[in-house]
Design an enzyme around this catalytic site. Structure first.
Site, PDB file in Angstrom:
ATOM      1  N   TRP A 107      -5.281   2.593  -3.747  1.00 51.67           N
ATOM      2  CA  TRP A 107      -6.308   3.273  -2.961  1.00 51.67           C
ATOM      3  C   TRP A 107      -5.780   4.603  -2.426  1.00 51.67           C
ATOM      4  CZ3 TRP A 107     -11.024   1.330  -3.025  1.00 51.67           C
ATOM      5  CH2 TRP A 107     -11.226  -0.052  -3.130  1.00 51.67           C
ATOM      6  N   CYS A 165      -1.584   0.262   0.574  1.00 46.54           N
ATOM      7  CA  CYS A 165      -2.381   1.482   0.374  1.00 46.54           C
ATOM      8  C   CYS A 165      -3.760   1.374   1.041  1.00 46.54           C
ATOM      9  CB  CYS A 165      -2.515   1.821  -1.108  1.00 46.54           C
ATOM     10  SG  CYS A 165      -3.095   0.472  -2.143  1.00 46.54           S
TER      11      CYS A 165
END
Length: 215
Positions: A107, A165
């Site tokens: 991400w 993330c």
């Protein structure tokens, strides 16, 4: 994930998001966060925390994922329906997934600032998602009336492991939204503090419970 709803009951339905127990369990340990957790948080920011600030617009990750594969007409319709075309600031939770299905491994966060005519990219793992974010920017900038918009990769706090993330994207979204709420620009944003990242899983669990969810 088990699609049998008895084996995986719903923890919380909140506006357009639905969290199952297996989604909430991801917050309990060192796990990668899925679309559902990020979608829930973006719904919370839209409908609760920044309900009165119409300048900030949060686009759920599954919508961002679909945007990569839409043609211009579909995109125009989507952006028009969500009134994104005139919003000063738009947040995109971006996945490195190469298909329209949920999934992917990383991400990052792309934030469009209309006053600064810039797409800012925040990636907690080097510049892993740069090509994905540039691709999305090139796809939508004209529809947002920003043909000349610049792309600016930002230095930001880097994750210390392979699974945080999503937490970084949530924390950076908080950090930037709070800054925009006060200063109405991204330039000059101070760095995110590691303590915010460390505390966030527990905060999210408390938030889900406070909204009536089951942990």
């Amino acid at each position: 994930m088990n699609s049998n709803s008895k084996a995986d009951p719903i923890s919380l339905s909140f506006h357009d998001s639905c969290l199952r127990m297996s989604d909430v369990q991801l917050l309990h340990g060192p796990h990668w966060l899925n679309d559902q957790i990020l979608s829930f948080y973006y719904e919370y920011l839209s409908h609760v925390k920044y309900k009165t600030n119409n300048d900030l617009h949060f686009i759920a990750p599954e919508v961002t994922q679909c945007m990569k594969y839409m043609d211009d007409q579909e995109l125009e319709l989507l952006l028009g329906q969500s009134q994104a075309t005139n919003k000063p600031f738009i947040f995109f939770a971006l996945n490195d997934n190469e298909s329209t299905e949920a999934g992917g491994t990383h991400w990052s966060l792309l934030v469009f600032s209309r006053p600064e005519k810039t797409f800012y990219h925040f990636d907690s793992y080097g510049n892993n998602n740069t090509s994905n974010s540039v691709e999305l920017m090139n796809k939508i900038k004209e529809l947002l009336g920003q043909r000349q918009a610049k792309f600016r990769p930002m230095r930001c706090l880097q994750q210390a492991n392979g699974y945080d993330c999503g937490i970084h994207v949530i924390c950076m979204t908080d950090h930037i939204a709070d800054y925009l709420n006060r200063y109405e620009m991204i330039d000059g944003l101070p760095p995110l503090h590691i303590d915010a990242v460390k505390a966030k899983r527990t905060e999210l669990l408390k938030l889900i419970l406070s909204l009536g969810g089951k942990g």
